[in-house]
Design a protein around this motif. Sequence first.
Motif, PDB file in Angstrom:
ATOM      1  N   SER A 159     -47.382  20.093  -2.486  1.00 29.00           N
ATOM      2  CA  SER A 159     -46.850  21.461  -2.492  1.00 29.00           C
ATOM      3  C   SER A 159     -45.881  21.725  -3.634  1.00 29.00           C
ATOM      4  O   SER A 159     -45.551  22.874  -3.923  1.00 29.00           O
ATOM      5  N   GLY A 160     -45.403  20.672  -4.256  1.00 31.72           N
ATOM      6  CA  GLY A 160     -44.341  20.812  -5.245  1.00 31.72           C
ATOM      7  C   GLY A 160     -42.959  20.775  -4.634  1.00 31.72           C
ATOM      8  O   GLY A 160     -41.951  20.770  -5.347  1.00 31.72           O
ATOM      9  N   LEU A 161     -42.910  20.745  -3.295  1.00 27.26           N
ATOM     10  CA  LEU A 161     -41.631  20.728  -2.583  1.00 27.26           C
ATOM     11  C   LEU A 161     -41.369  19.385  -1.912  1.00 27.26           C
ATOM     12  O   LEU A 161     -40.326  19.200  -1.275  1.00 27.26           O
ATOM     13  N   GLY A 162     -42.305  18.461  -2.017  1.00 29.93           N
ATOM     14  CA  GLY A 162     -42.188  17.196  -1.300  1.00 29.93           C
ATOM     15  C   GLY A 162     -41.431  16.127  -2.056  1.00 29.93           C
ATOM     16  O   GLY A 162     -41.097  16.269  -3.230  1.00 29.93           O
ATOM     17  N   GLY A 163     -41.191  15.039  -1.353  1.00 31.58           N
ATOM     18  CA  GLY A 163     -40.467  13.913  -1.927  1.00 31.58           C
ATOM     19  C   GLY A 163     -39.864  13.068  -0.821  1.00 31.58           C
ATOM     20  O   GLY A 163     -40.175  13.240   0.362  1.00 31.58           O
ATOM     21  N   PRO A 164     -38.960  12.156  -1.163  1.00 33.91           N
ATOM     22  CA  PRO A 164     -38.269  11.350  -0.149  1.00 33.91           C
ATOM     23  C   PRO A 164     -37.106  12.139   0.439  1.00 33.91           C
ATOM     24  O   PRO A 164     -36.834  13.274   0.025  1.00 33.91           O
ATOM     25  N   THR A 165     -36.412  11.546   1.398  1.00 34.10           N
ATOM     26  CA  THR A 165     -35.275  12.219   2.033  1.00 34.10           C
ATOM     27  C   THR A 165     -33.962  11.900   1.317  1.00 34.10           C
ATOM     28  O   THR A 165     -32.912  11.747   1.926  1.00 34.10           O
ATOM     29  N   TYR A 166     -34.054  11.788  -0.005  1.00 38.78           N
ATOM     30  CA  TYR A 166     -32.854  11.632  -0.841  1.00 38.78           C
ATOM     31  C   TYR A 166     -33.160  12.241  -2.195  1.00 38.78           C
ATOM     32  O   TYR A 166     -34.324  12.477  -2.548  1.00 38.78           O
ATOM     33  N   SER A 167     -32.132  12.511  -2.956  1.00 41.07           N
ATOM     34  CA  SER A 167     -32.305  12.995  -4.328  1.00 41.07           C
ATOM     35  C   SER A 167     -31.243  12.347  -5.206  1.00 41.07           C
ATOM     36  O   SER A 167     -30.286  11.745  -4.705  1.00 41.07           O
ATOM     37  N   PHE A 168     -31.408  12.486  -6.517  1.00 47.25           N
ATOM     38  CA  PHE A 168     -30.422  11.943  -7.446  1.00 47.25           C
ATOM     39  C   PHE A 168     -30.369  12.842  -8.676  1.00 47.25           C
ATOM     40  O   PHE A 168     -31.310  13.583  -8.973  1.00 47.25           O
ATOM     41  N   TYR A 169     -29.247  12.768  -9.370  1.00 50.38           N
ATOM     42  CA  TYR A 169     -28.995  13.672 -10.486  1.00 50.38           C
ATOM     43  C   TYR A 169     -29.719  13.233 -11.755  1.00 50.38           C
ATOM     44  O   TYR A 169     -30.189  12.110 -11.871  1.00 50.38           O
ATOM     45  N   ASN A 170     -29.769  14.163 -12.711  1.00 47.08           N
ATOM     46  CA  ASN A 170     -30.399  13.890 -13.997  1.00 47.08           C
ATOM     47  C   ASN A 170     -29.695  12.767 -14.749  1.00 47.08           C
ATOM     48  O   ASN A 170     -28.482  12.555 -14.597  1.00 47.08           O
ATOM     49  N   GLU A 171     -30.441  12.083 -15.567  1.00 48.43           N
ATOM     50  CA  GLU A 171     -29.926  11.080 -16.506  1.00 48.43           C
ATOM     51  C   GLU A 171     -30.906  11.038 -17.677  1.00 48.43           C
ATOM     52  O   GLU A 171     -32.087  11.336 -17.532  1.00 48.43           O
ATOM     53  N   ASN A 172     -30.396  10.685 -18.845  1.00 50.46           N
ATOM     54  CA  ASN A 172     -31.244  10.532 -20.025  1.00 50.46           C
ATOM     55  C   ASN A 172     -32.074  11.793 -20.316  1.00 50.46           C
ATOM     56  O   ASN A 172     -33.277  11.719 -20.561  1.00 50.46           O
ATOM     57  N   VAL A 173     -31.416  12.941 -20.268  1.00 47.02           N
ATOM     58  CA  VAL A 173     -32.071  14.194 -20.651  1.00 47.02           C
ATOM     59  C   VAL A 173     -31.899  14.385 -22.154  1.00 47.02           C
ATOM     60  O   VAL A 173     -30.778  14.279 -22.664  1.00 47.02           O
ATOM     61  N   PRO A 174     -32.965  14.649 -22.892  1.00 45.65           N
ATOM     62  CA  PRO A 174     -32.831  14.836 -24.349  1.00 45.65           C
ATOM     63  C   PRO A 174     -31.863  15.963 -24.675  1.00 45.65           C
ATOM     64  O   PRO A 174     -31.766  16.947 -23.937  1.00 45.65           O
TER      65      PRO A 174
END
Length: 289
Positions: A159-174
């Motif tokens: 769906s584009g909305l799925g994933g695990p029951t945790y998230s994490f912030y960005n790193e190594n963004v150009p």
Amino acid sequence: MASSRDRQRKLARAKLDRQLARRAAAAKRRRQIQAGVGAAVVLALIVVGSAWALGAFDSDPKKPAAEETCLWTPQDATANTNLKDVGTPATTGLPTSGTRTMTITTNQGGAITADLDLAAAPCGAASISYLAGKSFYDNTKCHEITTEGALRCGDPSGSGLGGPTYSFYNENVPTTPEASPSASPAPAQPPAYPKGTIAMIGNPPGSNGSQFLIFFKDFSPATPAYTVVGKITGGLDVVEKIGALPTVDNGSGAKVKPKTDVVIQSLTVGEPNAAPAATSAPAASPSAG
């Protein structure tokens, strides 16, 4: 001449005086002993108290807390039923140098291999590695061929909305290239996301979980927003083949869903390698037809 009675009184008096003197001497010795013992006890208490304050009697001496490498933000699966609970990766003791080899097998040809960069994106690499160990990606679909020129995978719900029951912030963004102050045209900048780049994508942006992009074209947005987590080392031709598949409406008006299902049959991640992440262009490998 003193009478016999007087002598007896004197002898008795002398005896009593001697007894009193002995008792007084004994009492003095007891007081001295008690004073000495008391001083020793006080000194011992001071020593013991100091040692206790310094932790000398701790049965399990406290060790410094290990520094956390990654922080995982809990997500509510009751509020988003597209999430899948498989636990949470560790926060400490995660590898932060070298690479890990990721291998993706699909129904569209040969295997796709990539190096996950543990130094530049330790949390992204840790999340993919953890989820791979839970078979999170197995038998899931890559649900989009994006207009940016990337294959979007890693959502079991599609769906584009799925994933695990945790998230994490960005790193190594150009970083966004700075404009040249001179009047002459700025030299050509390398793409922020070269062909073969693997990047995390979150919903909302910056809230990463399991979904990732595999770029089959160079992409240079005005403001980069995706964490670069690795680079394809083999099977880029397979990704390009998938990228050329026709697309249909995904149900929300966007014509990005592959008309032919693209299924990740398995996704595995190997043990950390000491070698640094590859810097050469992603390699292509023959497809299996």
